[in-house]
Design an enzyme around this catalytic site. Sequence first.
Site, PDB file in Angstrom:
ATOM      1  N   GLY A 248       9.361  18.215  -9.078  1.00  0.00           N
ATOM      2  CA  GLY A 248      10.045  17.670  -7.907  1.00  0.00           C
ATOM      3  C   GLY A 248       9.629  18.270  -6.593  1.00  0.00           C
ATOM      4  O   GLY A 248      10.148  17.886  -5.539  1.00  0.00           O
ATOM      5  N   GLU A 290       7.344  21.761 -14.176  1.00  0.00           N
ATOM      6  CA  GLU A 290       6.463  20.624 -14.432  1.00  0.00           C
ATOM      7  C   GLU A 290       6.007  19.973 -13.119  1.00  0.00           C
ATOM      8  O   GLU A 290       6.366  18.837 -12.809  1.00  0.00           O
ATOM      9  CB  GLU A 290       7.188  19.587 -15.296  1.00  0.00           C
ATOM     10  CG  GLU A 290       7.547  20.107 -16.672  1.00  0.00           C
ATOM     11  CD  GLU A 290       8.577  19.238 -17.393  1.00  0.00           C
ATOM     12  OE1 GLU A 290       8.766  19.437 -18.592  1.00  0.00           O
ATOM     13  OE2 GLU A 290       9.192  18.374 -16.726  1.00  0.00           O
ATOM     14  N   PRO A 291       5.207  20.667 -12.309  1.00  0.00           N
ATOM     15  CA  PRO A 291       4.706  20.060 -11.076  1.00  0.00           C
ATOM     16  C   PRO A 291       3.653  19.000 -11.364  1.00  0.00           C
ATOM     17  O   PRO A 291       2.798  19.163 -12.242  1.00  0.00           O
ATOM     18  CB  PRO A 291       4.086  21.250 -10.330  1.00  0.00           C
ATOM     19  CG  PRO A 291       3.660  22.182 -11.429  1.00  0.00           C
ATOM     20  CD  PRO A 291       4.692  22.030 -12.515  1.00  0.00           C
ATOM     21  N   GLY A 292       3.717  17.898 -10.636  1.00  0.00           N
ATOM     22  CA  GLY A 292       2.708  16.848 -10.767  1.00  0.00           C
ATOM     23  C   GLY A 292       2.164  16.494  -9.407  1.00  0.00           C
ATOM     24  O   GLY A 292       1.016  16.771  -9.066  1.00  0.00           O
ATOM     25  N   ARG A 293       3.029  15.892  -8.575  1.00  0.00           N
ATOM     26  CA  ARG A 293       2.653  15.521  -7.211  1.00  0.00           C
ATOM     27  C   ARG A 293       2.105  16.731  -6.443  1.00  0.00           C
ATOM     28  O   ARG A 293       1.123  16.619  -5.695  1.00  0.00           O
ATOM     29  CB  ARG A 293       3.881  14.958  -6.496  1.00  0.00           C
ATOM     30  CG  ARG A 293       3.611  14.390  -5.113  1.00  0.00           C
ATOM     31  CD  ARG A 293       4.914  14.203  -4.338  1.00  0.00           C
ATOM     32  NE  ARG A 293       5.952  13.590  -5.143  1.00  0.00           N
ATOM     33  CZ  ARG A 293       6.187  12.287  -5.203  1.00  0.00           C
ATOM     34  NH1 ARG A 293       5.455  11.464  -4.493  1.00  0.00           N
ATOM     35  NH2 ARG A 293       7.158  11.815  -5.948  1.00  0.00           N
ATOM     36  N   ARG A 330       3.500   2.124  -3.940  1.00  0.00           N
ATOM     37  CA  ARG A 330       4.599   3.003  -3.547  1.00  0.00           C
ATOM     38  C   ARG A 330       5.317   2.538  -2.283  1.00  0.00           C
ATOM     39  O   ARG A 330       6.527   2.752  -2.142  1.00  0.00           O
ATOM     40  CB  ARG A 330       4.102   4.443  -3.379  1.00  0.00           C
ATOM     41  CG  ARG A 330       3.615   5.075  -4.686  1.00  0.00           C
ATOM     42  CD  ARG A 330       3.254   6.549  -4.513  1.00  0.00           C
ATOM     43  NE  ARG A 330       4.418   7.351  -4.201  1.00  0.00           N
ATOM     44  CZ  ARG A 330       4.651   7.904  -3.016  1.00  0.00           C
ATOM     45  NH1 ARG A 330       3.792   7.715  -2.013  1.00  0.00           N
ATOM     46  NH2 ARG A 330       5.734   8.612  -2.801  1.00  0.00           N
ATOM     47  N   TYR A 334       9.308   1.953  -2.580  1.00  0.00           N
ATOM     48  CA  TYR A 334      10.302   2.739  -1.850  1.00  0.00           C
ATOM     49  C   TYR A 334       9.849   3.174  -0.458  1.00  0.00           C
ATOM     50  O   TYR A 334      10.137   4.293  -0.021  1.00  0.00           O
ATOM     51  CB  TYR A 334      10.772   3.963  -2.647  1.00  0.00           C
ATOM     52  CG  TYR A 334       9.820   4.560  -3.646  1.00  0.00           C
ATOM     53  CD1 TYR A 334      10.065   4.384  -5.009  1.00  0.00           C
ATOM     54  CD2 TYR A 334       8.702   5.284  -3.270  1.00  0.00           C
ATOM     55  CE1 TYR A 334       9.215   4.930  -5.944  1.00  0.00           C
ATOM     56  CE2 TYR A 334       7.854   5.828  -4.203  1.00  0.00           C
ATOM     57  CZ  TYR A 334       8.115   5.651  -5.547  1.00  0.00           C
ATOM     58  OH  TYR A 334       7.260   6.193  -6.488  1.00  0.00           O
ATOM     59  N   CYS A 361      -1.184 -11.763  -3.055  1.00  0.00           N
ATOM     60  CA  CYS A 361      -0.456 -12.927  -2.580  1.00  0.00           C
ATOM     61  C   CYS A 361       1.041 -12.635  -2.598  1.00  0.00           C
ATOM     62  O   CYS A 361       1.813 -13.222  -3.358  1.00  0.00           O
ATOM     63  CB  CYS A 361      -0.790 -14.148  -3.443  1.00  0.00           C
ATOM     64  SG  CYS A 361      -0.223 -15.695  -2.731  1.00  0.00           S
ATOM     65  N   TYR A 390       0.528   9.276  -8.361  1.00  0.00           N
ATOM     66  CA  TYR A 390       1.235   8.026  -8.675  1.00  0.00           C
ATOM     67  C   TYR A 390       0.554   6.764  -8.162  1.00  0.00           C
ATOM     68  O   TYR A 390       1.097   5.685  -8.336  1.00  0.00           O
ATOM     69  CB  TYR A 390       2.692   8.080  -8.182  1.00  0.00           C
ATOM     70  CG  TYR A 390       3.460   9.203  -8.807  1.00  0.00           C
ATOM     71  CD1 TYR A 390       3.826   9.136 -10.147  1.00  0.00           C
ATOM     72  CD2 TYR A 390       3.773  10.342  -8.091  1.00  0.00           C
ATOM     73  CE1 TYR A 390       4.497  10.189 -10.747  1.00  0.00           C
ATOM     74  CE2 TYR A 390       4.451  11.398  -8.685  1.00  0.00           C
ATOM     75  CZ  TYR A 390       4.807  11.321 -10.008  1.00  0.00           C
ATOM     76  OH  TYR A 390       5.459  12.361 -10.611  1.00  0.00           O
TER      77      TYR A 390
END
Length: 431
Positions: A248, A290-293, A330, A334, A361, A390
């Site tokens: 997060g 658990e870092p990803g971004r 993305r 959001y 389209c 992502y």
Amino acid sequence: MLNNRFGVNEKGNLTLGGVDTVELANTYGTPLYVMDENDIRNNCREFKSAFDKYYGGNARVYFASKAFSCKEMYRIVESEMLCTDVVSGGELYTALSVGFPAEKIGFHGNNKTPEELALALDSNVGRIIVDNIYELHNLNAMAKDKNKVQKILLRIKPGIDCHTHDYVKTGQIDCKFGFALENGEAVKAVEEVLKMENVELVGIHCHIGSQIFETQPFVDAADIMVALAKNIKDTFGITLSEINFGGGYGVKYLETDKPVSKDESIRLLCEAVKTACETYEFPLPALSIEPGRSIVGDANLTLYKIGVVKNIENVRTYVSIDGGMGDNPRYALYNAEYEVVVANKADKPRDFVATIAGKCCESGDLIQEHTKIQTPEVGDTLAVLTTGAYNYSMASNYNRIPRPAAVMVKDGEARLIIKRENYEDLILKDI
């Protein structure tokens, strides 16, 4: 621009990892994902070194591979001595395909299929993070059939509502993931586990949300999770050895974003865990995150070619690119914000207000609205920054548009890590 990882060369072109992005676009085509290997490796090392400094190394860093899952990424993560977490059979299969050690894999998901669980068991995955009672019983039965005992963590909803977008909040009771504390689900799940012979409860897990800039939610989570571990010890007589706090950690998409440094984030988490353990008289557990971004997001970009510049007088100017929501959904999902640069005019001021439109389209196929860029022209190369997380993972073939290629840059050199799809790939599975 956002940080000193991006540069401008003598031609006035945007660079990343010492490589001219305009030349990359011309060589590999567009749209094109560009990843900076040195930055990815440095991010891995910052998390790991922080745990060495503040927790004596008694911790595991799992790369949240849903952020960017491909063979080369798993190779890099393994070489940096990190673990990885997966959320599907496809991610698990990809990791295993390059020899990623199964013991260092954690398997997540709120609806793991029997086929996925079978693959995890047969591969001897190190940890399965159990999401619900149905999965718990299913996993125990499958492990019994295979004469195995599977180590598990229970995913807990700690009741923390962090300040982020509703679609990426995961810590509150009204969430599809995990066992809630407020209604007693978590304790009932522990009671159920202890009746089973083919699963071994080694810890608890939580994940409170994504793109978080605050530190207090993680401090609060530490207190709540240690208190739960103490309650489990007192109630059932078992001492859990692991607590996983998920990911997060936010990254800088705009100049106004103020993420906390990795070192400071881990320092505060470790101090909060130590304080909680002292308060509740609970032995220090092994920690996991658990870092990803925050590993792949920030020094990466996507390149496009501008095909149309359409001015609607007194309304707005649409700058249309050769990609869009198919390679970056993305904004449509959001309203994700990005910094945008005309890569071949990076030395010029960004004094032109434009809406970046994709080619799908759909009226909602936009990348940014009313954003400042250099004066655009047809044929220019457009760079959208901070797209490492992502974007490829969420890419689709909507409108039968092939997905882009990806390159990794390092020390002035570039190499292809994902091939561009072609029209033949689109019909490969058609009958």
